[in-house]
Enzyme design. Structure first.
Site, mmCIF file in Angstrom:
data_model
loop_
_atom_site.group_PDB
_atom_site.id
_atom_site.type_symbol
_atom_site.label_atom_id
_atom_site.label_comp_id
_atom_site.label_asym_id
_atom_site.label_seq_id
_atom_site.Cartn_x
_atom_site.Cartn_y
_atom_site.Cartn_z
ATOM 1 N N ARG A 153 -8.491 -0.688 4.616
ATOM 2 C CA ARG A 153 -7.625 0.315 3.970
ATOM 3 C C ARG A 153 -6.283 -0.298 3.572
ATOM 4 N NH1 ARG A 153 -6.021 4.475 7.585
ATOM 5 N NH2 ARG A 153 -4.703 4.805 5.792
ATOM 6 N N ARG A 193 0.291 14.641 13.163
ATOM 7 C CA ARG A 193 0.805 14.457 11.806
ATOM 8 C C ARG A 193 0.837 15.734 10.950
ATOM 9 N NH1 ARG A 193 -1.087 8.557 9.790
ATOM 10 N NH2 ARG A 193 0.744 8.737 8.501
ATOM 11 N N LYS A 251 0.838 -1.205 0.000
ATOM 12 C CA LYS A 251 0.000 0.000 0.000
ATOM 13 C C LYS A 251 0.876 1.259 0.000
ATOM 14 C CE LYS A 251 -1.830 1.674 4.004
ATOM 15 N NZ LYS A 251 -1.438 3.092 4.140
ATOM 16 N N ASN A 252 1.899 1.256 0.858
ATOM 17 C CA ASN A 252 2.678 2.483 1.022
ATOM 18 C C ASN A 252 3.630 2.768 -0.136
ATOM 19 O OD1 ASN A 252 1.326 2.922 3.329
ATOM 20 N ND2 ASN A 252 3.044 2.557 4.716
ATOM 21 N N ASP A 291 4.920 0.764 11.855
ATOM 22 C CA ASP A 291 3.740 0.058 11.335
ATOM 23 C C ASP A 291 3.684 -1.406 11.778
ATOM 24 O OD1 ASP A 291 2.868 2.337 10.142
ATOM 25 O OD2 ASP A 291 3.335 1.744 8.085
ATOM 26 N N CYS A 342 -4.852 12.560 12.985
ATOM 27 C CA CYS A 342 -5.573 11.295 12.929
ATOM 28 C C CYS A 342 -5.347 10.598 14.251
ATOM 29 C CB CYS A 342 -5.120 10.449 11.754
ATOM 30 S SG CYS A 342 -3.475 9.810 11.946
HETATM 31 C C1 UD1 Z 1 4.271 6.940 6.235
HETATM 32 C C2 UD1 Z 1 3.425 5.690 6.067
HETATM 33 C C3 UD1 Z 1 2.920 5.223 7.421
HETATM 34 C C4 UD1 Z 1 4.078 5.030 8.384
HETATM 35 C C5 UD1 Z 1 4.957 6.274 8.435
HETATM 36 C C6 UD1 Z 1 6.223 6.093 9.264
HETATM 37 C C7 UD1 Z 1 2.464 5.971 3.868
HETATM 38 C C8 UD1 Z 1 1.268 6.211 3.039
HETATM 39 N N1 UD1 Z 1 2.306 6.014 5.199
HETATM 40 O O1 UD1 Z 1 3.437 7.953 6.776
HETATM 41 O O2 UD1 Z 1 2.227 3.978 7.224
HETATM 42 O O3 UD1 Z 1 3.570 4.766 9.677
HETATM 43 O O4 UD1 Z 1 5.369 6.646 7.103
HETATM 44 O O5 UD1 Z 1 6.975 5.033 8.782
HETATM 45 O O6 UD1 Z 1 3.552 5.695 3.357
HETATM 46 N N2 UD1 Z 1 6.202 14.693 10.581
HETATM 47 C C9 UD1 Z 1 6.292 16.041 10.863
HETATM 48 N N3 UD1 Z 1 6.176 16.931 9.814
HETATM 49 C C10 UD1 Z 1 5.973 16.517 8.536
HETATM 50 C C11 UD1 Z 1 5.882 15.144 8.272
HETATM 51 C C12 UD1 Z 1 5.999 14.243 9.314
HETATM 52 O O7 UD1 Z 1 6.477 16.433 12.007
HETATM 53 O O8 UD1 Z 1 5.885 17.373 7.651
HETATM 54 C C13 UD1 Z 1 6.287 13.713 11.688
HETATM 55 C C14 UD1 Z 1 4.986 12.912 11.845
HETATM 56 O O9 UD1 Z 1 4.046 13.615 12.624
HETATM 57 C C15 UD1 Z 1 5.461 11.657 12.502
HETATM 58 C C16 UD1 Z 1 6.834 11.448 11.866
HETATM 59 O O10 UD1 Z 1 7.233 12.726 11.352
HETATM 60 O O11 UD1 Z 1 5.597 11.830 13.886
HETATM 61 C C17 UD1 Z 1 6.857 10.405 10.763
HETATM 62 O O12 UD1 Z 1 5.961 10.786 9.747
HETATM 63 P P1 UD1 Z 1 6.185 10.408 8.219
HETATM 64 O O13 UD1 Z 1 7.443 9.645 8.061
HETATM 65 O O14 UD1 Z 1 5.997 11.649 7.420
HETATM 66 O O15 UD1 Z 1 4.950 9.441 7.965
HETATM 67 P P2 UD1 Z 1 3.944 9.473 6.753
HETATM 68 O O16 UD1 Z 1 4.641 9.736 5.486
HETATM 69 O O17 UD1 Z 1 2.756 10.308 7.105
#
Ligand code: UD1
Length: 420
Positions: A398, A121, A22-23, A306, A116
């Site tokens: 999902r 996030r 999915k990711n 995850d 969420c």
């Molecule tokens: C992706 C995955 C999700 C997984 C996560 C971490 C997808 C669709 N989803 O989510 O399943 O759990 O990686 O491996 O691929 N953060 C910030 N600012 C930002 C972006 C992130 O502070 O602009 C923080 C987030 O709140 C979180 C951490 O960084 O605490 C990790 O987030 P991130 O790696 O961005 O996860 P996703 O890409 O949302």
């Protein structure tokens, strides 16, 4: 809302085939927006998030055709640059259309995804990177409005190796002017797959899979006739591996690359689990007594957040005290109160969970709160005395393709009850 009913299972047997990740699918489908033409895929995973992504692409004017086995997206007629709230609220990964739309069309408006269940996030890392590439960004009425006639290559240092931000910035940089260097980039296999998809279409990317990715912008991506095969889902594979370990069964997990989750294999091996690791499959072998798990979730190549909930379900069967530290998301223990309802002994101390394993679980009605928390409830249902009812399984749908069918094939008595 559908629910799952699952009975205690003595042991699993047989094989389970893992579908595409999915990711990796979600960012790669967003990346089709960079191609002025058609992209085709074989074997997309049949997931609710993939359906939402198709709806989002169609809303932007993409023409989608075929079925999940052979799917085509034609993005030559994009006529709308707004990703609306109604679609984004269903799936946070919708933010991934921001980078490609801005890069190819010079503007994009995407609803803010909001928080969420697992945390606030934010998307500041995505937006700061785009700003460094010259984008003007306004937040208005709950929307991110970004514009820039032509993005410019930049040296961007991420304050955290965010998976989504790395993906958005790689896509934005693909059609930008000049070279972009992303430091402290995320290294997940799904990012490597996204880069492979882009490289096959003419993008110039180096360093994917390392913490420095360099992208030299090109003016256009080409259409490739060959169907792209997205990598296998390492988190789904780990969920079935955990199902085998939790019931001390031998099963074969097919179409999986253990190298994508070696840190977890190592952790489990240290605990006493036994595997036969093959190039394209993992055989889980039966084991003697496992020892408690002590780990912290970290960005790749560490233990993935995850897989944390599923590992916790396994820890419930291990006598002694396991300690799990969740370092990626601030609120990713939503499964704990549900597991406690089934008799689990878990104490939370900030971002640490202390699990006193070895206490038998009892079936109870429980509720899914997020995708991976739901997987942990299914795992607990395998070992809980009686019949566990898992409510709100739309979270599971999902990210897990035909979960009840796959578990049934492994010998589990699990049924979906459809409710209008
Ligand atoms: C992706 C995955 C999700 C997984 C996560 C971490 C997808 C669709 N989803 O989510 O399943 O759990 O990686 O491996 O691929 N953060 C910030 N600012 C930002 C972006 C992130 O502070 O602009 C923080 C987030 O709140 C979180 C951490 O960084 O605490 C990790 O987030 P991130 O790696 O961005 O996860 P996703 O890409 O949302």
């Amino acid at each position: 809302m559908d629910k799952l009913i699952i009975k205690k299972t003595q042991s699993l047997q047989g094989r389970v085939e893992i579908s595409s990740a999915k990711n990796a699918t979600l960012p790669i489908m967003a990346a089709t927006l960079l191609v002025d033409g058609q992209s085709s895929f074989k074997k997309l995973p049949q997931l609710q998030d993939v359906k939402t992504t198709i709806a989002l692409l169609e809303n932007l004017g993409a023409k989608c055709s075929g079925d999940y086995n052979s799917f085509k997206v034609d993005t030559s007629q994009i006529n709308n640059l707004v990703a609306p709230y109604d679609l984004v609220r269903k799936m946070r990964a919708s933010i991934l259309v921001l980078g490609p739309l801005l890069s190819r069309f010079g503007e994009a408006t995407v609803s803010l995804p909001g928080g969420c269940a697992i945390g606030t996030r934010p998307i500041d890392i995505h937006l700061d990177g785009l700003k460094e590439m010259g984008a003007s960004i306004d937040l208005e009425d709950g929307y991110v409005k970004a514009s820039c006639a032509k993005l410019k290559g930049a040296h961007i240092k991420l304050k955290f190796p965010s998976v989504g931000a790395t993906e958005n910035l790689v896509m934005a940089a693909t059609l930008a002017d000049g070279v972009t260097r992303i430091q402290n980039a995320a290294r997940e296999p799904e990012i490597v797959d996204l880069c492979q998809f882009l490289i096959q279409r003419g993008a110039k990317i180096k360093g994917e899979g390392s913490s420095v990715i360099e992208i030299e912008g090109v003016s256009k991506l080409q259409t490739v006739n060959e169907h792209y095969q997205i990598i296998s889902d390492r988190i789904v594979a780990l969920t079935y591996i955990m199902a085998a370990l939790i019931t001390n069964s031998e099963i074969i997990v097919e179409n999986t690359n253990y190298k994508d989750y070696e840190a977890v294999i190592e952790l489990l091996r240290k605990s006493g689990a036994k595997f036969e690791l093959n190039q394209n499959s993992v055989k889980v072998l039966s084991h003697q007594k496992l020892s408690p798990l002590h780990f912290e979730t970290t960005p790749y190549p560490g233990i993935p957040t995850d897989a944390q909930a599923q590992l916790m379900a396994l820890a419930l069967t291990i006598e002694g005290e396991s300690v799990i530290k969740e370092s990626i998301f601030e609120n990713r223990f939503m499964h704990v109160p549900e597991l406690v309802r089934m008799g689990a002994k878990i104490k939370l101390e900030g971002n640490k969970a202390i699990i006193r394993g070895g206490t038998p679980l009892k079936a109870a009605p429980v509720m899914c709160t997020d995708l991976r928390a739901s997987a942990a409830l299914v795992l607990a249902g395998l070992i809980a005395e009686g019949e566990t009812t898992i409510n709100r399984i739309y979270h599971l749908d999902r990210g897990y393709e035909n979960i009840e069918g796959k578990f049934q094939k492994l010998g589990v008595q699990i049924n979906r009850v459809k409710e209008n």
